[in-house]
Write a protein that holds these residues in place. Structure first.
Motif, short mmCIF file in Angstrom:
data_model
loop_
_atom_site.label_atom_id
_atom_site.label_comp_id
_atom_site.label_asym_id
_atom_site.label_seq_id
_atom_site.Cartn_x
_atom_site.Cartn_y
_atom_site.Cartn_z
N VAL A 131 0.84 -1.20 0.00
CA VAL A 131 0.00 0.00 0.00
C VAL A 131 0.87 1.25 0.00
O VAL A 131 0.61 2.22 -0.72
CB VAL A 131 -0.94 0.01 1.22
CG1 VAL A 131 -1.69 1.35 1.30
CG2 VAL A 131 -1.93 -1.14 1.14
N LYS A 138 -8.46 -2.90 -1.56
CA LYS A 138 -7.66 -1.71 -1.90
C LYS A 138 -8.42 -0.79 -2.85
O LYS A 138 -8.41 0.43 -2.70
CB LYS A 138 -6.33 -2.14 -2.55
CG LYS A 138 -5.44 -0.96 -2.95
CD LYS A 138 -4.20 -1.43 -3.68
CE LYS A 138 -4.53 -1.92 -5.07
NZ LYS A 138 -5.01 -0.80 -5.94
N MET A 147 -8.92 0.16 4.48
CA MET A 147 -8.95 -1.22 3.99
C MET A 147 -9.30 -2.20 5.10
O MET A 147 -10.09 -3.13 4.91
CB MET A 147 -7.58 -1.57 3.37
CG MET A 147 -7.31 -0.88 2.05
SD MET A 147 -5.63 -1.19 1.42
CE MET A 147 -5.74 -2.96 1.09
#
Length: 224
Positions: A11, A53, A37
């Motif tokens: 991420v 995501k 998330m």
């Protein structure tokens, strides 16, 4: 459901791919994405990592990261200007202001030793411009901390651009009333006061930059 270290790293790299060059915003956006998330995944564990995501990213919108960056930039600029004016206002109060007044009067008195008052004023502001060189060098060398760039540090450059704009208008005004200054030397006094104000802006800008560097290093644990 908590993200693993590898997923958080993924991420983080994904956020950096949006060309967000400021480290504190990279950290903030990564935290927002991770929290979002985990919240989505907690409600629907059947979703895959990439689906989660995507849903988290949709909450920000297509240009969400850039919009937040712009908002943060405007907020930091206002905070910096407010902090700078607060420091300057302390020097404009008694008894500190006495030093500024005496210095302005001393500079004004020195102008009588020059045949061309307007040239004297130009030389004064030329000296102020020279004082910018070490200040600008300090800004340039401290624009990164351990290779990381911070928006909060970059904001301090408005001190330098602001004062250069200030000097431009001072010289422009001086050229506009050159003959009046020559006939009435008392008109030099406001320019002397403007010079003192310019010096205060420069000094407070350097002070706030150093203070910001210390705070950023502590906040992000970048102290050697």
């Amino acid at each position: 459901m908590k993200l693993t270290t590898e997923q958080i790293e993924y991420v983080s790299n994904y956020v950096k791919s949006f060309d967000i060059k400021w480290y504190e915003l990279q950290v903030e956006f990564t935290d927002h994405m991770v929290n979002s998330m985990e919240e989505i995944w907690e409600k629907d564990p059947e979703l895959t990592f990439h689906q989660v995501k995507q849903y988290a990213e949709d909450r920000f919108g297509r240009n969400g990261f850039n919009a937040i960056e712009e908002d943060r930039t405007q907020i930091l600029r206002k905070e910096f200007r407010k902090a700078q004016w607060n420091v300057i206002s302390e020097y404009l109060k008694f008894p500190k202001i006495i030093v500024g007044i005496l210095l302005a009067l001393l500079i004004f008195k020195a102008s009588f030793y020059f045949d061309e008052p307007d040239k004297f004023v130009r030389n004064l502001f030329g000296l102020l411009a020279i004082l910018f060189i070490p200040a600008f060098y300090s800004f340039y060398t401290n624009r990164k901390i351990k290779g990381k760039r911070f928006l909060e540090l970059n904001i301090s450059h408005i001190t330098f651009t602001g004062i250069f704009g200030f000097m431009y208008w001072i010289i422009y005004l001086l050229n506009s009333c050159k003959e009046s200054v020559q006939r009435h030397p008392i008109l030099i006094l406001p320019f002397c006061c403007a010079l003192i104000l310019g010096i205060l802006f420069l000094m407070t800008g350097i002070h706030l930059q150093r203070k910001t560097i210390v705070n950023v290093k502590k906040q992000y644990q970048l102290i050697l």
